[in-house]
Enzyme design. Structure first.
Site, PDB file in Angstrom:
ATOM      1  N   GLY A  17       0.731  -1.320  -0.047  1.00 26.01           N
ATOM      2  CA  GLY A  17       0.172   0.078  -0.023  1.00 26.01           C
ATOM      3  C   GLY A  17       0.782   1.328  -0.114  1.00 26.01           C
ATOM      4  O   GLY A  17       0.619   2.205   0.736  1.00 26.01           O
ATOM      5  N   GLY A  20      -0.507   4.877  -1.215  1.00 28.23           N
ATOM      6  CA  GLY A  20      -1.336   5.691  -0.347  1.00 28.23           C
ATOM      7  C   GLY A  20      -1.020   6.914   0.374  1.00 28.23           C
ATOM      8  O   GLY A  20       0.577   6.871   0.376  1.00 28.23           O
ATOM      9  N   GLN A  21      -1.805   7.545   1.080  1.00 28.43           N
ATOM     10  CA  GLN A  21      -1.422   8.800   1.830  1.00 28.43           C
ATOM     11  C   GLN A  21      -0.265   8.457   2.927  1.00 28.43           C
ATOM     12  O   GLN A  21       0.767   9.129   2.885  1.00 28.43           O
ATOM     13  CB  GLN A  21      -2.524   9.291   2.636  1.00 28.43           C
ATOM     14  CG  GLN A  21      -2.329  10.686   3.291  1.00 28.43           C
ATOM     15  CD  GLN A  21      -3.250  11.022   4.286  1.00 28.43           C
ATOM     16  OE1 GLN A  21      -3.942  10.200   4.956  1.00 28.43           O
ATOM     17  NE2 GLN A  21      -2.980  12.476   4.679  1.00 28.43           N
ATOM     18  N   ASP A  43       2.101  -1.734  -4.336  1.00 30.10           N
ATOM     19  CA  ASP A  43       0.864  -1.344  -4.356  1.00 30.10           C
ATOM     20  C   ASP A  43       0.232  -1.833  -5.729  1.00 30.10           C
ATOM     21  O   ASP A  43       0.968  -2.154  -6.569  1.00 30.10           O
ATOM     22  CB  ASP A  43       0.902   0.122  -4.369  1.00 30.10           C
ATOM     23  CG  ASP A  43      -0.443   0.856  -3.911  1.00 30.10           C
ATOM     24  OD1 ASP A  43      -0.451   1.206  -2.807  1.00 30.10           O
ATOM     25  OD2 ASP A  43      -1.517   0.595  -4.422  1.00 30.10           O
ATOM     26  N   ILE A  44      -1.169  -1.853  -5.811  1.00 32.21           N
ATOM     27  CA  ILE A  44      -1.747  -2.446  -6.647  1.00 32.21           C
ATOM     28  C   ILE A  44      -1.557  -1.304  -8.238  1.00 32.21           C
ATOM     29  O   ILE A  44      -2.065  -1.472  -9.096  1.00 32.21           O
ATOM     30  CB  ILE A  44      -3.282  -2.427  -6.627  1.00 32.21           C
ATOM     31  CG1 ILE A  44      -3.945  -3.646  -7.444  1.00 32.21           C
ATOM     32  CG2 ILE A  44      -4.146  -1.144  -6.284  1.00 32.21           C
ATOM     33  CD1 ILE A  44      -5.061  -4.428  -6.823  1.00 32.21           C
ATOM     34  N   ARG A  45      -1.313  -0.003  -7.727  1.00 34.87           N
ATOM     35  CA  ARG A  45      -0.975   0.997  -8.710  1.00 34.87           C
ATOM     36  C   ARG A  45       0.309   1.642  -8.394  1.00 34.87           C
ATOM     37  O   ARG A  45       0.837   1.980  -7.350  1.00 34.87           O
ATOM     38  CB  ARG A  45      -2.173   2.171  -8.491  1.00 34.87           C
ATOM     39  CG  ARG A  45      -2.335   2.610  -7.029  1.00 34.87           C
ATOM     40  CD  ARG A  45      -3.613   3.592  -7.077  1.00 34.87           C
ATOM     41  NE  ARG A  45      -3.742   3.680  -5.535  1.00 34.87           N
ATOM     42  CZ  ARG A  45      -3.524   4.823  -5.013  1.00 34.87           C
ATOM     43  NH1 ARG A  45      -3.297   5.943  -5.692  1.00 34.87           N
ATOM     44  NH2 ARG A  45      -3.675   4.932  -3.621  1.00 34.87           N
ATOM     45  N   TYR A 151     -15.789   0.661   8.682  1.00 39.56           N
ATOM     46  CA  TYR A 151     -14.504   0.895   8.862  1.00 39.56           C
ATOM     47  C   TYR A 151     -14.167   0.556  10.271  1.00 39.56           C
ATOM     48  O   TYR A 151     -13.306   0.000  10.615  1.00 39.56           O
ATOM     49  CB  TYR A 151     -14.177   2.451   8.456  1.00 39.56           C
ATOM     50  CG  TYR A 151     -12.791   2.617   8.626  1.00 39.56           C
ATOM     51  CD1 TYR A 151     -11.839   2.086   7.687  1.00 39.56           C
ATOM     52  CD2 TYR A 151     -12.379   3.629   9.618  1.00 39.56           C
ATOM     53  CE1 TYR A 151     -10.483   2.514   7.929  1.00 39.56           C
ATOM     54  CE2 TYR A 151     -11.179   4.133   9.574  1.00 39.56           C
ATOM     55  CZ  TYR A 151     -10.108   3.498   8.917  1.00 39.56           C
ATOM     56  OH  TYR A 151      -8.683   3.930   9.178  1.00 39.56           O
ATOM     57  N   LYS A 155     -11.652  -2.298  11.921  1.00 41.79           N
ATOM     58  CA  LYS A 155     -10.878  -1.979  12.805  1.00 41.79           C
ATOM     59  C   LYS A 155     -10.580  -2.831  13.945  1.00 41.79           C
ATOM     60  O   LYS A 155      -9.603  -3.166  14.535  1.00 41.79           O
ATOM     61  CB  LYS A 155     -10.326  -0.562  12.704  1.00 41.79           C
ATOM     62  CG  LYS A 155      -9.843   0.126  11.529  1.00 41.79           C
ATOM     63  CD  LYS A 155      -8.488  -0.213  10.933  1.00 41.79           C
ATOM     64  CE  LYS A 155      -7.980   0.269   9.774  1.00 41.79           C
ATOM     65  NZ  LYS A 155      -6.877  -0.437   9.019  1.00 41.79           N
TER      66      LYS A 155
HETATM   67  N1  SER Z   1      -8.825   9.104   8.632  1.00 45.03           N
HETATM   68  C1  SER Z   1      -9.511   7.991   8.813  1.00 45.03           C
HETATM   69  C2  SER Z   1     -10.871   8.381   8.093  1.00 45.03           C
HETATM   70  O1  SER Z   1     -11.255   9.316   8.128  1.00 45.03           O
HETATM   71  C3  SER Z   1      -9.827   7.509  10.172  1.00 45.03           C
HETATM   72  O2  SER Z   1      -9.000   6.708  10.627  1.00 45.03           O
HETATM   73  O3  SER Z   1     -11.460   7.398   7.640  1.00 45.03           O
END
Ligand code: SER
Length: 321
Positions: A17, A20-21, A43-45, A151, A155
């Site tokens: 990954g 990503g950010q 990463d996939i991209r 999400y 987690k």
């Molecule tokens: N930055 C994340 C979100 O906004 C929170 O872990 O989904």
């Protein structure tokens, strides 16, 4: 480069990954510390130019165990940072897919560690593990946790699985609960805290921003440099007592407070508010978290203040202040 002992010298780290950010900046910092060839980005991209040109990069689908295994064998990897996740807002739109991605990639990494193919895993958790019944301020490490987002559910379940794999199979998996992360190199996507990055781009370009969270929605936030330091510090520490995930804190602010901090440097910047479904998500999250366990165990301490964050963001985006 840091003074390295023999074990660290032999370490090969795979970032899954890396486009990503957080993945992007993690690769760059780890390459500075351990040397470019020791850090395999994947990463996939394709990703950030600096990441792509400074060391090894592999196109990799994190859900395919055989492919991940091939990369691990090819580069002789012994640590994995798994930075793949579907964030909170996007996960609400495609819940089953989000659950599937967030959990299947975690299991893949945990199993590789269980089979002793790798010896350490980093996996990011989030303030999203807390919910409406959790204390809102100074939220403790252990408290009521009733996440209401897909999400957050993924987690929290992931944290429980990490602890289970540690207790049952001796897996060394480490984790922090990231707050909203602010950075300029790579923009986040699909999160509830994304406004705090978008606002800088719009403030510079249009001198105006319409926030999807209302003026007083206070959330825990952190500048990228602190987030990267915390991650690496945790992975290098010899004093870990928590194998679920650590609270880490830096600052808390609302869109109103952030806009005032930006106006100090861009006085004609205006903010408007038009909340959407992301407001409902934010309402269930803490305003601040208690990170004393991380401070005690592995010396965590944030270094970047709100004003420093604003200055770094503006300078990073070529608005010199
Ligand atoms: N930055 C994340 C979100 O906004 C929170 O872990 O989904």
């Amino acid at each position: 480069m840091r003074d390295l002992n023999l074990i660290t010298m032999a370490s090969k780290i795979l970032i899954i990954g890396s486009s990503g950010q957080i993945g992007t900046e993690l690769v760059l910092k780890l390459r500075q510390i351990y040397g470019n060839d020791h850090i395999i980005a994947s990463d996939i991209r394709v990703g950030n130019y600096e990441v792509m040109k400074s060391g090894p990069f592999e196109i990799l689908d994190a859900t395919k165990k055989e492919d991940v295994l091939k990369v691990i064998k090819k580069h002789n990897v012994n640590q994995v940072y798994l930075m793949v996740a579907m964030l909170s807002a996007i996960a609400e739109k495609i819940p089953k897919k989000a659950w599937e991605l967030n959990m299947s990639t975690l299991f893949l990494a945990l199993d590789l560690a269980k089979e002793r193919i790798i010896n350490r895993v980093f996996w990011p958790s989030s303030i999203a593990v807390f919910g409406p019944s959790s204390p809102k301020t100074n939220t403790p490490q252990h408290t009521i946790m009733n996440p209401t987002t897909v999400y957050g559910i993924s987690k929290l379940a992931g944290e429980n699985w990490c602890e289970y794999y540690h207790n049952k199979f001796g897996v060394d998996v480490r984790s922090v609960r990231y707050p909203g992360i602010i950075s300029y190199k790579t923009i986040p996507g699909g999160g509830t805290t994304d406004y705090a990055v978008q606002i800088f781009h719009e403030a510079i370009k249009n001198k105006s921003y319409t926030s999807f969270l209302n003026a007083d929605t206070t959330l825990p936030m952190m500048y990228m440099d602190d987030a990267i330091d915390a991650t690496i510090q945790l992975m290098e520490s010899n004093n870990i007592s928590k194998y679920e995930s650590y609270n880490i804190a830096a600052m808390s602010f609302s869109p109103k407070v952030l806009s005032r901090a930006i106006q100090k440097y861009i006085p004609n910047f205006i903010i408007k508010y038009e909340d959407d479904t992301r407001q409902e998500i934010a309402n269930t999250w803490p305003q601040s978290v208690d990170d004393k366990q991380a401070c005690k165990d592995w010396g965590w301490n944030s270094k970047v203040s709100l004003d420093q964050l604003v200055r770094s963001m503006l300078n990073g985006l070529n608005y010199k202040v």
